[in-house]
Design a protein around this motif. Structure first.
Motif, PDB file in Angstrom:
ATOM      1  N   PRO A 166      16.040   3.412 112.766  1.00 13.99           N
ATOM      2  CA  PRO A 166      15.371   4.660 113.164  1.00 13.99           C
ATOM      3  C   PRO A 166      15.597   4.990 114.642  1.00 13.99           C
ATOM      4  O   PRO A 166      15.812   6.153 114.996  1.00 13.99           O
ATOM      5  N   LEU A 167      15.580   3.960 115.479  1.00 13.30           N
ATOM      6  CA  LEU A 167      15.829   4.198 116.907  1.00 13.30           C
ATOM      7  C   LEU A 167      17.257   4.711 117.111  1.00 13.30           C
ATOM      8  O   LEU A 167      17.508   5.640 117.878  1.00 13.30           O
ATOM      9  N   LEU A 168      18.195   4.098 116.388  1.00 10.08           N
ATOM     10  CA  LEU A 168      19.607   4.484 116.542  1.00 10.08           C
ATOM     11  C   LEU A 168      19.812   5.954 116.193  1.00 10.08           C
ATOM     12  O   LEU A 168      20.329   6.736 116.995  1.00 10.08           O
ATOM     13  N   VAL A 169      19.410   6.354 114.994  1.00 10.55           N
ATOM     14  CA  VAL A 169      19.693   7.742 114.574  1.00 10.55           C
ATOM     15  C   VAL A 169      18.762   8.727 115.277  1.00 10.55           C
ATOM     16  O   VAL A 169      19.160   9.857 115.569  1.00 10.55           O
ATOM     17  N   VAL A 177      13.370  11.329 110.447  1.00 12.70           N
ATOM     18  CA  VAL A 177      13.609   9.888 110.351  1.00 12.70           C
ATOM     19  C   VAL A 177      12.365   9.225 109.758  1.00 12.70           C
ATOM     20  O   VAL A 177      11.250   9.418 110.278  1.00 12.70           O
ATOM     21  N   ALA A 178      12.566   8.490 108.678  1.00 14.88           N
ATOM     22  CA  ALA A 178      11.445   7.768 108.059  1.00 14.88           C
ATOM     23  C   ALA A 178      11.930   6.409 107.585  1.00 14.88           C
ATOM     24  O   ALA A 178      13.125   6.189 107.412  1.00 14.88           O
ATOM     25  N   ARG A 179      10.971   5.510 107.393  1.00 13.79           N
ATOM     26  CA  ARG A 179      11.284   4.196 106.819  1.00 13.79           C
ATOM     27  C   ARG A 179      10.176   3.831 105.831  1.00 13.79           C
ATOM     28  O   ARG A 179       8.991   3.993 106.137  1.00 13.79           O
ATOM     29  N   TRP A 180      10.606   3.374 104.667  1.00 14.26           N
ATOM     30  CA  TRP A 180       9.645   2.878 103.677  1.00 14.26           C
ATOM     31  C   TRP A 180      10.238   1.622 103.044  1.00 14.26           C
ATOM     32  O   TRP A 180      11.432   1.364 103.177  1.00 14.26           O
ATOM     33  N   THR A 181       9.391   0.860 102.369  1.00 16.77           N
ATOM     34  CA  THR A 181       9.936  -0.251 101.595  1.00 16.77           C
ATOM     35  C   THR A 181      10.017   0.177 100.134  1.00 16.77           C
ATOM     36  O   THR A 181       9.464   1.216  99.751  1.00 16.77           O
ATOM     37  N   ALA A 182      10.685  -0.634  99.337  1.00 21.92           N
ATOM     38  CA  ALA A 182      10.814  -0.332  97.914  1.00 21.92           C
ATOM     39  C   ALA A 182       9.476  -0.483  97.192  1.00 21.92           C
ATOM     40  O   ALA A 182       9.365  -0.208  96.002  1.00 21.92           O
ATOM     41  N   LEU A 183       8.459  -0.928  97.903  1.00 21.49           N
ATOM     42  CA  LEU A 183       7.115  -1.009  97.319  1.00 21.49           C
ATOM     43  C   LEU A 183       6.389   0.337  97.429  1.00 21.49           C
ATOM     44  O   LEU A 183       5.519   0.653  96.626  1.00 21.49           O
ATOM     45  N   PRO A 241       6.418   4.986 118.113  1.00 27.31           N
ATOM     46  CA  PRO A 241       7.569   5.043 119.030  1.00 27.31           C
ATOM     47  C   PRO A 241       8.752   4.265 118.419  1.00 27.31           C
ATOM     48  O   PRO A 241       8.562   3.158 117.915  1.00 27.31           O
ATOM     49  N   LEU A 242       9.933   4.866 118.492  1.00 23.02           N
ATOM     50  CA  LEU A 242      11.095   4.272 117.828  1.00 23.02           C
ATOM     51  C   LEU A 242      11.419   2.876 118.360  1.00 23.02           C
ATOM     52  O   LEU A 242      11.914   2.023 117.634  1.00 23.02           O
ATOM     53  N   GLU A 243      11.122   2.652 119.637  1.00 11.41           N
ATOM     54  CA  GLU A 243      11.438   1.359 120.248  1.00 11.41           C
ATOM     55  C   GLU A 243      10.628   0.230 119.615  1.00 11.41           C
ATOM     56  O   GLU A 243      10.953  -0.944 119.787  1.00 11.41           O
ATOM     57  N   GLU A 244       9.561   0.572 118.929  1.00  7.46           N
ATOM     58  CA  GLU A 244       8.690  -0.468 118.367  1.00  7.46           C
ATOM     59  C   GLU A 244       9.010  -0.788 116.910  1.00  7.46           C
ATOM     60  O   GLU A 244       8.239  -1.445 116.235  1.00  7.46           O
ATOM     61  N   LEU A 245      10.150  -0.320 116.443  1.00  3.22           N
ATOM     62  CA  LEU A 245      10.442  -0.437 115.014  1.00  3.22           C
ATOM     63  C   LEU A 245      11.414  -1.562 114.669  1.00  3.22           C
ATOM     64  O   LEU A 245      11.953  -1.619 113.570  1.00  3.22           O
ATOM     65  N   ASP A 246      11.659  -2.461 115.611  1.00  3.06           N
ATOM     66  CA  ASP A 246      12.523  -3.614 115.309  1.00  3.06           C
ATOM     67  C   ASP A 246      11.945  -4.413 114.137  1.00  3.06           C
ATOM     68  O   ASP A 246      10.726  -4.487 113.975  1.00  3.06           O
ATOM     69  N   ILE A 247      12.834  -5.011 113.367  1.00 10.03           N
ATOM     70  CA  ILE A 247      12.382  -5.869 112.266  1.00 10.03           C
ATOM     71  C   ILE A 247      12.849  -7.295 112.539  1.00 10.03           C
ATOM     72  O   ILE A 247      14.044  -7.569 112.582  1.00 10.03           O
ATOM     73  N   GLY A 248      11.888  -8.200 112.729  1.00  7.64           N
ATOM     74  CA  GLY A 248      12.218  -9.609 112.941  1.00  7.64           C
ATOM     75  C   GLY A 248      12.161 -10.367 111.625  1.00  7.64           C
ATOM     76  O   GLY A 248      11.678  -9.839 110.621  1.00  7.64           O
ATOM     77  N   PHE A 249      12.658 -11.587 111.653  1.00  4.13           N
ATOM     78  CA  PHE A 249      12.685 -12.378 110.424  1.00  4.13           C
ATOM     79  C   PHE A 249      11.259 -12.672 109.956  1.00  4.13           C
ATOM     80  O   PHE A 249      10.472 -13.298 110.680  1.00  4.13           O
ATOM     81  N   GLN A 250      10.933 -12.216 108.761  1.00  2.07           N
ATOM     82  CA  GLN A 250       9.602 -12.399 108.167  1.00  2.07           C
ATOM     83  C   GLN A 250       8.496 -11.905 109.105  1.00  2.07           C
ATOM     84  O   GLN A 250       7.423 -12.499 109.170  1.00  2.07           O
TER      85      GLN A 250
END
Lengths: 298, 385
Positions: A166-169, A177-183, A241-250
């Protein structure tokens, strides 16, 4: 094609699926089918002739979406779904062009096209299924693989930081720009609907489980365990804020709608600027022929 | 069908080969151009974008050549006649999607204004070193069509022919110019629109429920659709059946790939165009294409003056190669002489077709400049012995 067993009622999504291609190739508990279901749900509510909706995919597991959806559909080369879609859209601006592909396809090999399409505000809807791994080729590191996660090309854990898509685009100029999980099936379907109605470059990241490769390599359990993880660890924060959207392992996954804004599209810019510069001599591009003739006669 | 007058600049012009190529494309009805700048091809793009706003065309400067080629295929399926131009390094980058265009049977035209290579090589100087890349550059087995112009007039005329062949055979057509032709300025006569014949897109007349995208007839070329017209087709770069659906089997592969090759090979007589001069009594034939077909003329004239029975063949179509004609001539002549601005490319195909019936001489040049005609003359002299 109707179901062979007359006692089984037609599945509500059959009209938009190539039933002769079913069963699909995706693994049990894969999230791509869910993303496709949400897309079809959104299309059924979409107030636009479906003959004018075109799907373009690249290569990989998600790339196979083009083969199952019963619309004009193009399964292209690795990484080039967006420029292929750009050509289609510009050739016929009446089309609603949807790029449906994976994170490796869109953000690694296709990364250059992704950022430039967002910058130009090419009128496309991009659905990016992110399963954190190259699945079709056997579980290699993707540009979205979380730091420390295991892959077949990172057998001791991934040492590279991943993209925050999301930050990139968003930083390149995407208008949605949106993000969801398959749930989040309802929210995802609604979001795809919003994106389809949006003029300009819209981008939806769908976090999807890959139990066969990602979960197995990282000892995360079954597909159901991954969904439970999403349930417990995703947090809806619209406008985060887009900068806060990093995804870390688990780590926690922030989902929601982050950007919804207006910018002129590539074609609007072409037509507006050139008609301003060239006046009546300019033949607007992609405008209905009647309007063009009126313009010439006037 | 005839050209749309809106795109035809009828009259006499003083144009370079690149500009003439752009005019040929516009006259042929090309209204979509995706490209990435590279010397010495950029002037084609510059001419196109300057003219596009007045003829209802669109130009997009893509982020790279890979994207340009992909956009071209998308635009063709969206119903437009589409082109891109590039030079050697960019041509290499386009290769994967040229294969996709061949596999999806997508009409489109790729212009390569050749410079000296390999690698970045000689950006501003001539070469004819991508001729085999044009033929074999993408992976797998397939056939394309490639033409080569020798003057700005031919750049105009044969760009139109490229579009026509591309539509007729649903195949990417590669227009192999060279830097000399691209940058030389000469008189170009552009005819009236009604004098320009265009081959229309082969759109199916069948309704959606009866149409399969890769069902073909006698000439092996399937009819096409335009995306968004209700056919809801699927097409893929994977090996596919007549429905366009992936089929992973050697049977499907053999059927499809054989047809992709045969639709060009079996129609070679219709596709191939060459020019011949004084081949009737020739003992030696000089064969060349592009700028070299003009540079060799002083050597040919000198040889004739000296009493050497020399003939001349200019290749306009390079691929498919005029195999049949070469075989006929090979049994009658002593030798072929082929100058090319490369270290030996199309001459390999000439040798294959001559098949030992006559001698073949290559006159190589590594690029950067054209041959000294004297070098060609010396080889003619040796060949006639």
């Amino acid at each position: 094609m109707s179901n062979a067993n007359a006692n089984v009622p037609e599945h509500p999504m059959e009209k938009l699926l190539r039933m002769e291609r079913i069963p699909h190739i995706w693994c049990p508990t894969c999230g791509i089918g869910t993303a496709l279901s949400c897309f079809i749900t959104a299309l059924e509510k979409f107030d636009y002739p479906l003959d004018k909706v075109v799907v373009v995919s690249g290569i990989g597991c998600t790339g196979r979406v083009a083969g199952y959806i019963k619309l004009d559909s193009f399964h292209t080369t690795h990484g080039r779904a967006i420029p292929f879609a750009t050509g289609l859209k510009l050739a016929n601006p009446e089309l609603k062009v949807v790029v449906f592909s994976g994170d490796g396809d869109l953000a690694a090999i296709g990364g250059n096209h992704l950022i430039h399409a967002a910058r130009r505000n090419m009128d496309l809807t991009v659905i990016c299924v992110n399963n954190f791994i190259y699945a079709m080729t056997g579980g290699q590191t993707a540009p979205t693989t979380p730091l420390t996660a295991n892959s077949s090309t990172a057998p001791y854990g991934n040492s590279e930081p991943p993209f925050n898509l999301p930050l990139l685009v968003g930083s390149c100029g995407a208008v949605y720009v949106a993000r969801w999980t398959a749930l989040h099936i309802r929210r995802l379907a609604n979001s795809i609907g919003e994106a389809l109605n949006k003029k300009g470059f819209s981008f939806i990241e769908v976090i999807a489980p890959c139990s066969t490769l990602y979960a197995r390599r990282n000892r995360l359990g079954t597909g159901l365990d991954l969904m439970k993880f999403y349930h417990d660890n995703s947090e809806i924060r619209h406008g985060a804020p887009l900068e806060e959207l990093d995804i870390g392992f688990q780590q926690k996954i922030i989902v929601g709608k982050f950007i919804d804004r207006e910018r002129p599209t590539f074609l609007e810019n072409w037509n507006n600027w050139l008609s301003q510069k060239l006046g009546d001599k300019f033949v607007p591009y992609g405008v209905a022929p009647q309007q063009m003739q009126l313009r010439k006669a006037g | 069908m005839k050209a749309d007058p809106i795109g035809v600049l009828t009259g006499e012009h003083y144009l370079d080969g690149d500009h003439a190529c752009a005019e040929g494309a516009i006259a042929a009805g090309c209204r979509f151009f995706a490209g990435y700048p590279i010397t010495p091809s950029t002037e084609v793009a510059e001419r196109f974008v300057a003219r596009a706003p007045f003829v209802g065309g669109i130009f997009i400067q893509m982020e790279d050549e890979l994207g340009s080629m992909a956009a071209l295929i998308g635009a063709a399926w969206g119903g437009k006649k589409a082109m891109t131009v590039t030079s050697g390094p960019g041509f290499s980058l386009m290769m994967e999607n040229i294969g996709l265009a061949a596999m999806m049977e997508t009409p489109c035209v790729v212009v390569n204004v050749q410079r000296g290579g390999p690698s970045t090589g000689l950006p501003t100087m001539v070469g004819q070193q991508d001729m085999m890349q044009a033929r074999w550059g993408s992976h797998g087995d397939y056939e394309i069509i490639a033409l080569s112009p020798a003057s700005p007039q031919e750049a105009f005329d044969y760009t139109i022919k490229c579009f026509n062949l591309s539509e007729k055979y649903r195949v990417p057509v590669l227009f192999m110019m060279d830097e000399c032709v691209g940058h030389m300025t000469e008189k170009v006569v552009i005819p009236r629109a009604e004098e320009i014949d265009l081959y229309p897109r082969r759109l199916t007349k069948k309704p959606p429920e009866k149409y399969w995208p890769y069902e073909y007839g006698e000439d092996l070329v399937p009819d096409m659709i335009v995306a968004g017209t209700g056919y809801r087709i699927h097409t893929t770069g994977l090996t596919h059946d007549e429905r366009g659906y992936p089929v992973m089997s050697p049977v499907a592969q053999n059927k499809l790939v054989k047809r992709l090759c045969d639709k060009i090979r079996l129609n070679a007589d219709d596709i191939i165009e060459i020019e011949e001069d004084q081949t009737d009594d020739a003992e030696v034939i000089v064969m060349a294409y592009g700028i070299t077909s003009r540079v060799c003329l002083p050597a040919v004239f000198k040889a004739r003056k000296k009493g050497i029975k020399v003939g001349y063949i200019k290749l306009i179509t390079i691929w498919p190669f005029p195999e049949k004609r070469v075989r006929e001539l090979a049994s009658k002549v002593k030798a072929f002489v082929m100058p090319e601005i490369n270290m030996g490319q199309v001459v390999l195909e000439l040798e294959r077709c001559v098949a030992g019936q006559a001698k073949t001489y290559h006159v190589p040049h590594a690029g950067g400049w054209v041959h000294d005609p004297e070098d060609i003359y010396k080889v003619i002299e040796e060949a006639v012995k």
